[in-house]
Design a protein around this motif. Structure first.
Motif, PDB file in Angstrom:
ATOM      1  N   ALA A 189      32.527  51.890  38.019  1.00  0.00           N
ATOM      2  CA  ALA A 189      32.791  51.395  39.285  1.00  0.00           C
ATOM      3  C   ALA A 189      32.758  52.130  40.424  1.00  0.00           C
ATOM      4  O   ALA A 189      32.704  53.532  40.374  1.00  0.00           O
ATOM      5  CB  ALA A 189      34.521  50.864  39.233  1.00  0.00           C
ATOM      6  N   ILE A 200      41.136  38.536  40.823  1.00  0.00           N
ATOM      7  CA  ILE A 200      42.088  39.003  40.100  1.00  0.00           C
ATOM      8  C   ILE A 200      43.401  38.936  40.971  1.00  0.00           C
ATOM      9  O   ILE A 200      43.358  39.613  42.074  1.00  0.00           O
ATOM     10  CB  ILE A 200      41.595  40.532  39.464  1.00  0.00           C
ATOM     11  CG1 ILE A 200      40.270  40.527  38.833  1.00  0.00           C
ATOM     12  CG2 ILE A 200      42.786  41.247  38.959  1.00  0.00           C
ATOM     13  CD1 ILE A 200      39.843  41.847  38.606  1.00  0.00           C
ATOM     14  N   LEU A 211      42.753  48.937  42.180  1.00  0.00           N
ATOM     15  CA  LEU A 211      42.478  47.557  42.677  1.00  0.00           C
ATOM     16  C   LEU A 211      41.258  47.585  43.532  1.00  0.00           C
ATOM     17  O   LEU A 211      40.135  46.749  43.398  1.00  0.00           O
ATOM     18  CB  LEU A 211      43.417  47.100  43.604  1.00  0.00           C
ATOM     19  CG  LEU A 211      44.942  46.935  42.865  1.00  0.00           C
ATOM     20  CD1 LEU A 211      45.857  46.145  43.813  1.00  0.00           C
ATOM     21  CD2 LEU A 211      44.889  46.438  41.633  1.00  0.00           C
ATOM     22  N   TRP A 220      38.166  47.824  40.884  1.00  0.00           N
ATOM     23  CA  TRP A 220      37.902  46.545  40.564  1.00  0.00           C
ATOM     24  C   TRP A 220      37.007  45.786  41.555  1.00  0.00           C
ATOM     25  O   TRP A 220      35.888  44.818  41.270  1.00  0.00           O
ATOM     26  CB  TRP A 220      39.118  45.503  40.140  1.00  0.00           C
ATOM     27  CG  TRP A 220      39.764  46.037  39.037  1.00  0.00           C
ATOM     28  CD1 TRP A 220      39.490  46.946  38.326  1.00  0.00           C
ATOM     29  CD2 TRP A 220      41.282  45.817  38.734  1.00  0.00           C
ATOM     30  NE1 TRP A 220      40.524  47.176  37.454  1.00  0.00           N
ATOM     31  CE2 TRP A 220      41.588  46.380  37.738  1.00  0.00           C
ATOM     32  CE3 TRP A 220      42.274  45.059  39.114  1.00  0.00           C
ATOM     33  CZ2 TRP A 220      42.908  46.290  37.187  1.00  0.00           C
ATOM     34  CZ3 TRP A 220      43.375  44.966  38.818  1.00  0.00           C
ATOM     35  CH2 TRP A 220      43.786  45.502  37.582  1.00  0.00           C
ATOM     36  N   PHE A 226      34.713  42.180  42.068  1.00  0.00           N
ATOM     37  CA  PHE A 226      35.701  41.338  41.728  1.00  0.00           C
ATOM     38  C   PHE A 226      36.822  41.081  43.199  1.00  0.00           C
ATOM     39  O   PHE A 226      36.945  42.179  43.742  1.00  0.00           O
ATOM     40  CB  PHE A 226      36.570  41.433  40.765  1.00  0.00           C
ATOM     41  CG  PHE A 226      36.034  41.719  39.394  1.00  0.00           C
ATOM     42  CD1 PHE A 226      36.067  40.469  38.540  1.00  0.00           C
ATOM     43  CD2 PHE A 226      35.565  42.754  38.976  1.00  0.00           C
ATOM     44  CE1 PHE A 226      35.066  40.565  37.467  1.00  0.00           C
ATOM     45  CE2 PHE A 226      34.855  42.978  37.786  1.00  0.00           C
ATOM     46  CZ  PHE A 226      34.595  41.776  37.034  1.00  0.00           C
ATOM     47  N   VAL A 268      40.326  40.967  44.601  1.00  0.00           N
ATOM     48  CA  VAL A 268      41.360  41.547  44.360  1.00  0.00           C
ATOM     49  C   VAL A 268      42.567  40.889  45.193  1.00  0.00           C
ATOM     50  O   VAL A 268      42.352  41.369  46.423  1.00  0.00           O
ATOM     51  CB  VAL A 268      41.437  42.957  43.832  1.00  0.00           C
ATOM     52  CG1 VAL A 268      42.802  43.349  43.208  1.00  0.00           C
ATOM     53  CG2 VAL A 268      40.392  43.211  42.724  1.00  0.00           C
ATOM     54  N   ALA A 300      40.577  52.604  34.516  1.00  0.00           N
ATOM     55  CA  ALA A 300      39.802  52.031  35.623  1.00  0.00           C
ATOM     56  C   ALA A 300      38.343  51.490  34.799  1.00  0.00           C
ATOM     57  O   ALA A 300      38.085  50.333  34.899  1.00  0.00           O
ATOM     58  CB  ALA A 300      39.302  52.950  36.994  1.00  0.00           C
ATOM     59  N   THR A 333      39.692  48.738  31.971  1.00  0.00           N
ATOM     60  CA  THR A 333      39.993  47.443  32.528  1.00  0.00           C
ATOM     61  C   THR A 333      38.798  46.709  33.374  1.00  0.00           C
ATOM     62  O   THR A 333      38.723  45.728  33.368  1.00  0.00           O
ATOM     63  CB  THR A 333      41.300  47.565  33.432  1.00  0.00           C
ATOM     64  OG1 THR A 333      40.863  48.526  34.543  1.00  0.00           O
ATOM     65  CG2 THR A 333      42.370  48.027  32.856  1.00  0.00           C
ATOM     66  N   THR A 334      37.984  47.290  34.055  1.00  0.00           N
ATOM     67  CA  THR A 334      36.920  46.829  34.581  1.00  0.00           C
ATOM     68  C   THR A 334      35.910  46.368  33.592  1.00  0.00           C
ATOM     69  O   THR A 334      35.529  45.075  33.766  1.00  0.00           O
ATOM     70  CB  THR A 334      36.047  48.106  35.535  1.00  0.00           C
ATOM     71  OG1 THR A 334      36.898  48.614  36.545  1.00  0.00           O
ATOM     72  CG2 THR A 334      34.999  47.598  36.158  1.00  0.00           C
ATOM     73  N   TRP A 345      37.620  43.049  32.469  1.00  0.00           N
ATOM     74  CA  TRP A 345      37.359  41.814  33.472  1.00  0.00           C
ATOM     75  C   TRP A 345      35.615  41.258  33.551  1.00  0.00           C
ATOM     76  O   TRP A 345      35.393  40.179  33.570  1.00  0.00           O
ATOM     77  CB  TRP A 345      37.519  42.232  34.802  1.00  0.00           C
ATOM     78  CG  TRP A 345      39.111  42.703  35.251  1.00  0.00           C
ATOM     79  CD1 TRP A 345      39.198  43.752  35.757  1.00  0.00           C
ATOM     80  CD2 TRP A 345      40.268  42.091  34.908  1.00  0.00           C
ATOM     81  NE1 TRP A 345      40.689  43.988  35.999  1.00  0.00           N
ATOM     82  CE2 TRP A 345      41.246  42.889  35.341  1.00  0.00           C
ATOM     83  CE3 TRP A 345      40.326  40.735  34.102  1.00  0.00           C
ATOM     84  CZ2 TRP A 345      42.636  42.416  35.012  1.00  0.00           C
ATOM     85  CZ3 TRP A 345      41.686  40.366  34.087  1.00  0.00           C
ATOM     86  CH2 TRP A 345      42.829  41.290  34.568  1.00  0.00           C
ATOM     87  N   ARG A 346      34.973  42.453  33.290  1.00  0.00           N
ATOM     88  CA  ARG A 346      33.273  42.161  33.150  1.00  0.00           C
ATOM     89  C   ARG A 346      33.106  41.096  31.903  1.00  0.00           C
ATOM     90  O   ARG A 346      32.244  40.176  32.035  1.00  0.00           O
ATOM     91  CB  ARG A 346      32.434  43.202  33.248  1.00  0.00           C
ATOM     92  CG  ARG A 346      32.371  43.996  34.290  1.00  0.00           C
ATOM     93  CD  ARG A 346      31.911  45.351  34.133  1.00  0.00           C
ATOM     94  NE  ARG A 346      31.354  46.060  35.322  1.00  0.00           N
ATOM     95  CZ  ARG A 346      31.449  47.248  35.785  1.00  0.00           C
ATOM     96  NH1 ARG A 346      31.663  47.979  34.811  1.00  0.00           N
ATOM     97  NH2 ARG A 346      31.027  47.804  36.981  1.00  0.00           N
TER      98      ARG A 346
END
Length: 275
Positions: free
Chosen positions: A34, A71, A88, A91, A96, A98, A241, A244-245, A248-249
């Protein structure tokens, strides 16, 4: 050598992805980390549910005109969205949008602080998501919405997938989370859920977090970080990070390569993975 474990059933129930109609083709560069948090600007919108529940909501905007996946993030007790800005913004830098409100009775400067008000926060969350869709128009893809939270915010997020089920949600993330004091069964359409838990957490114990995870009937993952406490996103920021990224992807963009990277990232951080 430290050992961490990553237990996942993401392949269960034949759910290979939760990409929505019209979701973009996964970016082949999505394997890159990210972007730095400074690339994701933030703004704030003023919402108020029922006239007596102010919910000022911080927005981290990704680059581009959208529509973007949303998100929705819930903070912990005596906290606020800015306390999680690094995660955040990462992301948001990954594409995304957020959004996170200050809950009226549990943020750190609440005029009338009341920890028990967490039970009302799932309804706040549903309201804010609805208002975001109205206010931000074409910036949000209404078919690609997820919820995340830390501690009491993670409990709030569990509520959004159980007793206060919001069927708009495609996926969820719980950092140091457990069920409500009077739990309801997870309900509604299947949605992948990821739990992240510090083994040394004395606020939300490992047993509480794993108990909630055990009740999930859908594809799910549990990332245990043995040396982390109640703030695993601060104790292991790069790991949290990155994992979680990619979560989400996969769940919001239908990026199967990101799903396959989940155990690889875990292994590269000296974790063991089991499917």
């Amino acid at each position: 050598m430290q050992r961490r474990s990553f237990l996942t059933l993401f392949a269960a129930a034949g759910l290979s992805a939760c990409s929505a109609p019209g979701a973009p083709t996964p970016d082949p560069m999505s394997s890159q980390p990210a972007a730095p948090a400074s690339t994701a600007p933030a703004t704030e919108l003023a919402f108020n549910r029922g006239g007596d529940r102010p919910l000022p909501t911080k927005i981290w905007l990704p680059a581009g005109n959208g529509p973007h996946p949303l998100i929705y993030f819930s903070h912990g007790l005596t906290s606020q969205p800015n306390d999680y800005a690094g995660l955040l913004a990462a992301w948001a830098a990954a594409g995304f949008l957020v959004a996170g409100p200050k809950y009226p009775h549990t943020w750190y400067e609440a005029p009338e602080y009341n920890a028990d008000d967490v039970v009302n926060q799932p309804a706040d969350a549903q309201y804010v998501i609805t208002e975001l869709l109205k206010s931000l128009g074409g910036l949000i893809d209404p078919q690609r919405i997820a919820a995340a939270g830390h501690s009491a915010g993670a409990i709030t997020t569990v509520g959004l997938f159980s007793g206060s089920r919001d069927t708009r949600l495609m996926a969820g993330l719980m950092i140091a989370g457990r069920q409500m004091a009077q739990p309801s069964p997870f309900a509604g359409p299947a949605a992948p859920l990821l739990f992240i838990q510090g083994k040394k957490d004395k606020t939300v114990t490992y047993e509480q977090a794993y108990g909630a995870y055990n009740e999930v009937p859908w594809p799910k993952g549990f990332l245990e970080i043995p040396d982390a406490g109640h703030l695993p996103h601060q104790d292991e920021p790069a790991l949290v990070a990155a994992t979680t990224t990619d979560f989400w992807r996969w769940t919001l963009n239908g990026d199967q390569a990101a799903r396959q990277r989940l155990p690889q990232e875990v292994e590269s951080a000296m974790l063991t993975s089991t499917f």
